[in-house]
Scaffold this motif. Sequence first.
Motif, PDB file in Angstrom:
ATOM      1  N   UNK A 215      -6.691   2.927  -1.389  1.00  0.00           N
ATOM      2  CA  UNK A 215      -8.082   2.552  -1.604  1.00  0.00           C
ATOM      3  C   UNK A 215      -8.904   3.809  -1.863  1.00  0.00           C
ATOM      4  N   UNK A 216     -10.148   3.609  -2.215  1.00  0.00           N
ATOM      5  CA  UNK A 216     -11.049   4.751  -2.356  1.00  0.00           C
ATOM      6  C   UNK A 216     -11.231   5.407  -0.988  1.00  0.00           C
ATOM      7  N   UNK A 217     -11.718   6.636  -0.957  1.00  0.00           N
ATOM      8  CA  UNK A 217     -11.824   7.375   0.298  1.00  0.00           C
ATOM      9  C   UNK A 217     -12.805   6.724   1.269  1.00  0.00           C
ATOM     10  N   UNK A 218     -13.734   5.952   0.750  1.00  0.00           N
ATOM     11  CA  UNK A 218     -14.684   5.260   1.606  1.00  0.00           C
ATOM     12  C   UNK A 218     -14.457   3.753   1.462  1.00  0.00           C
ATOM     13  N   UNK A 219     -14.138   3.102   2.572  1.00  0.00           N
ATOM     14  CA  UNK A 219     -13.900   1.667   2.496  1.00  0.00           C
ATOM     15  C   UNK A 219     -14.385   0.988   3.770  1.00  0.00           C
ATOM     16  N   UNK A 220     -14.630  -0.312   3.665  1.00  0.00           N
ATOM     17  CA  UNK A 220     -15.074  -1.112   4.802  1.00  0.00           C
ATOM     18  C   UNK A 220     -13.904  -1.959   5.300  1.00  0.00           C
ATOM     19  N   UNK A 221     -13.687  -1.943   6.600  1.00  0.00           N
ATOM     20  CA  UNK A 221     -12.563  -2.649   7.188  1.00  0.00           C
ATOM     21  C   UNK A 221     -12.632  -4.139   6.888  1.00  0.00           C
ATOM     22  N   UNK A 222     -11.520  -4.670   6.382  1.00  0.00           N
ATOM     23  CA  UNK A 222     -11.334  -6.079   6.067  1.00  0.00           C
ATOM     24  C   UNK A 222     -12.294  -6.597   4.988  1.00  0.00           C
ATOM     25  N   UNK A 223     -12.889  -5.679   4.237  1.00  0.00           N
ATOM     26  CA  UNK A 223     -13.776  -6.076   3.147  1.00  0.00           C
ATOM     27  C   UNK A 223     -13.374  -5.422   1.822  1.00  0.00           C
ATOM     28  N   UNK A 224     -13.066  -4.126   1.867  1.00  0.00           N
ATOM     29  CA  UNK A 224     -12.698  -3.419   0.642  1.00  0.00           C
ATOM     30  C   UNK A 224     -11.364  -3.927   0.111  1.00  0.00           C
ATOM     31  N   UNK A 225     -11.328  -4.211  -1.195  1.00  0.00           N
ATOM     32  CA  UNK A 225     -10.106  -4.698  -1.825  1.00  0.00           C
ATOM     33  C   UNK A 225      -9.758  -3.829  -3.025  1.00  0.00           C
ATOM     34  N   UNK A 226      -8.469  -3.637  -3.233  1.00  0.00           N
ATOM     35  CA  UNK A 226      -7.967  -2.899  -4.386  1.00  0.00           C
ATOM     36  C   UNK A 226      -7.039  -3.811  -5.164  1.00  0.00           C
ATOM     37  N   UNK A 227      -7.252  -3.891  -6.479  1.00  0.00           N
ATOM     38  CA  UNK A 227      -6.485  -4.791  -7.337  1.00  0.00           C
ATOM     39  C   UNK A 227      -5.459  -4.047  -8.160  1.00  0.00           C
ATOM     40  N   UNK A 228      -4.395  -4.742  -8.509  1.00  0.00           N
ATOM     41  CA  UNK A 228      -3.434  -4.207  -9.471  1.00  0.00           C
ATOM     42  C   UNK A 228      -4.092  -4.179 -10.843  1.00  0.00           C
ATOM     43  N   UNK A 229      -3.551  -3.378 -11.741  1.00  0.00           N
ATOM     44  CA  UNK A 229      -4.173  -3.238 -13.061  1.00  0.00           C
ATOM     45  C   UNK A 229      -4.213  -4.554 -13.833  1.00  0.00           C
ATOM     46  N   UNK A 230      -3.235  -5.429 -13.590  1.00  0.00           N
ATOM     47  CA  UNK A 230      -3.250  -6.723 -14.272  1.00  0.00           C
ATOM     48  C   UNK A 230      -4.018  -7.784 -13.485  1.00  0.00           C
ATOM     49  N   UNK A 231      -4.603  -7.357 -12.350  1.00  0.00           N
ATOM     50  CA  UNK A 231      -5.448  -8.213 -11.505  1.00  0.00           C
ATOM     51  C   UNK A 231      -4.726  -9.459 -10.997  1.00  0.00           C
ATOM     52  N   UNK A 232      -3.421  -9.355 -10.804  1.00  0.00           N
ATOM     53  CA  UNK A 232      -2.667 -10.470 -10.240  1.00  0.00           C
ATOM     54  C   UNK A 232      -2.390 -10.281  -8.752  1.00  0.00           C
TER      55      UNK A 232
ATOM     56  N   UNK B 283      -6.251 -12.969   7.147  1.00  0.00           N
ATOM     57  CA  UNK B 283      -7.152 -12.285   6.228  1.00  0.00           C
ATOM     58  C   UNK B 283      -8.567 -12.838   6.357  1.00  0.00           C
ATOM     59  N   UNK B 284      -9.533 -11.963   6.474  1.00  0.00           N
ATOM     60  CA  UNK B 284     -10.930 -12.352   6.540  1.00  0.00           C
ATOM     61  C   UNK B 284     -11.396 -12.773   7.916  1.00  0.00           C
ATOM     62  N   UNK B 285     -10.475 -12.819   8.898  1.00  0.00           N
ATOM     63  CA  UNK B 285     -10.847 -13.268  10.239  1.00  0.00           C
ATOM     64  C   UNK B 285     -10.684 -12.168  11.282  1.00  0.00           C
ATOM     65  N   UNK B 286     -10.276 -11.003  10.843  1.00  0.00           N
ATOM     66  CA  UNK B 286      -9.878  -9.976  11.795  1.00  0.00           C
ATOM     67  C   UNK B 286     -11.022  -9.497  12.675  1.00  0.00           C
ATOM     68  N   UNK B 287     -12.244  -9.483  12.151  1.00  0.00           N
ATOM     69  CA  UNK B 287     -13.350  -8.959  12.934  1.00  0.00           C
ATOM     70  C   UNK B 287     -13.805  -9.930  14.022  1.00  0.00           C
ATOM     71  N   UNK B 288     -13.431 -11.194  13.917  1.00  0.00           N
ATOM     72  CA  UNK B 288     -13.837 -12.141  14.955  1.00  0.00           C
ATOM     73  C   UNK B 288     -12.722 -12.445  15.944  1.00  0.00           C
ATOM     74  N   UNK B 289     -11.476 -12.111  15.597  1.00  0.00           N
ATOM     75  CA  UNK B 289     -10.356 -12.410  16.471  1.00  0.00           C
ATOM     76  C   UNK B 289     -10.122 -11.284  17.478  1.00  0.00           C
ATOM     77  N   UNK B 290      -9.795 -11.612  18.732  1.00  0.00           N
ATOM     78  CA  UNK B 290      -9.347 -10.575  19.669  1.00  0.00           C
ATOM     79  C   UNK B 290      -8.138  -9.855  19.096  1.00  0.00           C
ATOM     80  N   UNK B 291      -8.075  -8.562  19.297  1.00  0.00           N
ATOM     81  CA  UNK B 291      -7.054  -7.734  18.651  1.00  0.00           C
ATOM     82  C   UNK B 291      -5.643  -8.275  18.855  1.00  0.00           C
TER      83      UNK B 291
END
Length: 251
Positions: A3-20, A49-57
């Motif tokens: 990912x880029x050097x600055x990212x937000x936990x469980x929010x930042x996404x990186x795609x493949x070049x073909x976006x699949x 995915x998308x629930x990590x911030x609300x779930x107990x670790x």
Amino acid sequence: MCHSSRFSFDETRTLSTDQTWRITANPLAWGNAEPEILILGFSKGPSQAGELQRLPHNEIPYRKGRKQVGKILAHVGLLRAADPEELRGLVDQAIANTQGRFGWGSLVRCTVERFDGKTWVGSGGMIDEFMKHEFGKRISRACATKFLRNLPHRTKLVIMFGLGAKGSYVSAARRAIEAARPGTWRTVNEVAYTDGQITVVHVEHFASQGANIPNWLGQNIHPRSKLGLMAREAVSFGLASLNENTSKSAC
């Protein structure tokens, strides 16, 4: 970096070049940070995915599969034999225990999803497809390099959930790990390999469908049972290495 050097936990996404394919930046681990035995899934699944911030670790990993995880680990001798409910409790305890013998994580620490033409999904034959894609190869090798290259000295056994079609995941994961840990690797058997420092053993995936898990466990007469027996033998091989190392440390 994936990912880029600055990212937000469980929010930042990186795609493949073909976006699949895409990965979501949410690397996590559980249990002992310096384990004797490291247990790895493929990646965090769609129920996480998308629930990590609300779930107990400690509720995050293997959320809907802890009974099956327990059955598999008991079959290879890493948990005591017990009924499914007790096995689930043993897995709960092992995941939460930061001083125990187990560490828990995944080969790809970020959530992996693929675009099926309509929406993003995180299951359904993903492992084989991801590991064949150039994006998947790059990400899996980057994760293996970051998290598996310099394992603690006491870590001697790595358990990996997943076999792939005709052992394809065993081969693909081995290539990623060998690239991350240059050395002299050799085959232990059809589901395991070692560099003399760690032994990697592939077991049935805890979310495997149909009769795969009962067949692997030997509950049915089926060729897949042989893979379960091979995994048990390879775990014994890895534990012998671990015990030998412990004995030398005590001298």
